[in-house]
Scaffold this active site. Structure first.
Site, mmCIF file in Angstrom:
data_model
loop_
_atom_site.group_PDB
_atom_site.id
_atom_site.type_symbol
_atom_site.label_atom_id
_atom_site.label_comp_id
_atom_site.label_asym_id
_atom_site.label_seq_id
_atom_site.Cartn_x
_atom_site.Cartn_y
_atom_site.Cartn_z
ATOM 1 C CE LYS A 107 -44.330 16.491 -7.371
ATOM 2 N NZ LYS A 107 -45.494 17.229 -8.318
HETATM 3 N N1 GLU Z 1 -45.667 21.033 -8.593
HETATM 4 C C1 GLU Z 1 -46.439 21.319 -9.697
HETATM 5 C C2 GLU Z 1 -47.117 20.013 -10.043
HETATM 6 O O1 GLU Z 1 -47.421 19.014 -9.574
HETATM 7 C C3 GLU Z 1 -45.769 21.830 -10.889
HETATM 8 C C4 GLU Z 1 -44.800 21.145 -11.704
HETATM 9 C C5 GLU Z 1 -43.971 22.089 -12.510
HETATM 10 O O2 GLU Z 1 -44.432 23.150 -12.615
HETATM 11 O O3 GLU Z 1 -43.074 21.487 -13.277
HETATM 12 O O4 GLU Z 1 -47.637 19.823 -11.261
#
Ligand code: GLU
Length: 428
Positions: free
Chosen positions: A118
């Site tokens: 993240k």
């Molecule tokens: N931000 C989204 C999540 O928390 C998508 C992450 C992604 O597609 O890599 O799942």
């Protein structure tokens, strides 16, 4: 300059919510049930890589602002690490670490060949011009580029980031390496190699699991009263798709406040009002309601799609939904989980409920790596299949172990990642 400093939160004035200890607490519950060996517990309860960057951004008035961002990879055992990037004034390292860990579990629950990551920048993007947003994105990308790669670590949209921002990330990375690498990021605009269906995938996936969960709870999704907190990408898609499938959307909200109509809202009209005014507030044919009261409305399904720590030990005793489907990451605290469990309220956990986004990110990445696009029908039908089968797997695990759905999902996920880790061993 002073004005800019006041506009942007600095690390010192942000209250640190220790989200990472909540994430580890959830992990420990699963680790105890799985009787995970001590060394494995130590490995999986730490993030593998944590990078903090402080970087300058040139503002439109010629001044320079220094912003703080992070990119954390919790685990890269199952494959490249995957996870979004958020721009928010309350971003902290602890939060980004928790979100990275949850991405590991989310990918594992869905059986995707990814570890979790993240990123976040502590900023209020609503106060920036497009040009400033682009400057920020390009410099942040360059700062964290040592971690990124189509086979290494693949960002995507998250809170307050969107396809345009993904395009800037893709372009910056590509310019820095000297050739185009569309697959270094997902959630791109369609014309740059984005996938059909990616934008609404998180909301769509939420609705697919809500349909399955309603069947198990013994009520029909068709006609069920649904409340959605948050009207961003996830909340608006979830509300629209739930209404298409026959649910009655009785309340929705955004940062400005909420609206309520016990007879059901015309969600398409609410979306049009939101597009025109940037808020659901002021929509004709509904009563105003606060975000706090919205969470406590009488309904069958509550879908929190905003940010973390919304359902806490304080309001959990007053929640009247039969079921909570977590569109956001971490909307329910561990203490609230216990209260909801005791009250018989089913919680479909984030690592399953909102996994539609990363699943279609995976589809986008596969299409990109093969330079071979799919149709929207193919994307949606594969999404439905994978959401349904993952729900069934988690449900069976929960029933088999006599635990709630979050713990069941965590057991599926932790077991899978532990197996990877054991098989690969420790090198060097
Ligand atoms: N931000 C989204 C999540 O928390 C998508 C992450 C992604 O597609 O890599 O799942």
């Amino acid at each position: 300059m002073l004005q800019m400093e006041e506009k942007h939160a600095s690390p010192a004035n942000v209250q640190e919510i220790d989200l990472y200890s909540s994430a580890v607490r959830q992990f420990d519950i699963a680790a105890d049930i799985l009787r995970l060996e001590d060394g494995m517990r130590k490995i999986l309860s730490h993030c593998q890589r944590e990078l903090t960057v402080n970087f300058p951004v040139e503002m439109d008035d010629g001044s320079v602002q220094v912003l703080t961002g992070h990119r954390v990879q919790h685990n890269t055992g199952p494959g490249p690490s995957k996870g979004g990037i958020r721009y928010h004034p309350m971003v902290t390292l602890s939060e980004v670490k928790a979100l990275a860990m949850w991405m590991t579990w989310k990918c594992a629950v869905m059986g995707l060949p990814y570890g979790g990551a993240k990123g976040g920048v502590q900023v209020n993007p609503k106060l920036l011009s497009q040009n400033e947003l682009q400057n920020l994105t390009r410099r942040y990308t360059t700062e964290i580029q040592i971690l990124l790669g189509a086979n290494q670590d693949i960002p995507a949209p998250d809170v307050n980031t969107n396809p345009q921002i993904m395009a800037w990330i893709m372009d910056t990375y590509s310019m820095n390496v000297g050739y185009s690498v569309p697959s270094v990021v997902t959630g791109k605009p369609l014309s740059l190699g984005g996938s059909p269906g990616r934008n609404e995938a998180t909301g769509r996936g939420c609705v697919y699991v809500a349909v399955e969960a309603a069947k198990k709870a013994g009520f029909s999704f068709d006609g069920a009263r649904v409340v959605v907190q948050g009207f961003g990408n996830v909340g608006s898609s979830a509300a629209l798709i739930a209404a298409e499938l026959g649910a009655k959307i009785v309340g929705v909200s955004d940062l400005q406040g909420g609206i309520y109509n016990p007879h059901g809202l015309d969600v398409a009209a609410v979306a049009a009002h939101h597009a025109a005014t940037r808020s659901v507030v002021g929509f004709d044919g509904a009563e105003p309601i606060s975000n706090e009261d919205l969470l406590e409305l009488d309904c069958e399904i509550l879908i929190p799609c905003a940010i973390e720590n919304q359902i806490t030990e304080e309001n959990a005793p007053r929640i009247r939904a039969r079921m909570i489907v977590e569109g956001a990451n971490g909307p329910t605290t561990p203490d609230a989980d216990v209260i909801l469990g005791d009250r018989g309220i089913v919680v479909v956990p984030d690592i399953l409920a909102n996994a539609g986004g990363v699943t279609v990110s995976y589809f986008e990445w596969v299409q990109g790596m093969q330079w071979f696009p799919w149709t929207l029908e193919e994307v949606n039908s594969r999404l439905q299949k994978i959401m349904t089968s993952s729900f069934a797997r988690v449900y069976d695990e929960s029933v088999g172990r006599g635990v709630d759905l979050r713990t069941g999902a965590m057991c599926v996920a932790v077991d899978r990642v532990a197996e990877f880790t054991r098989l690969r061993g420790i090198y060097p």
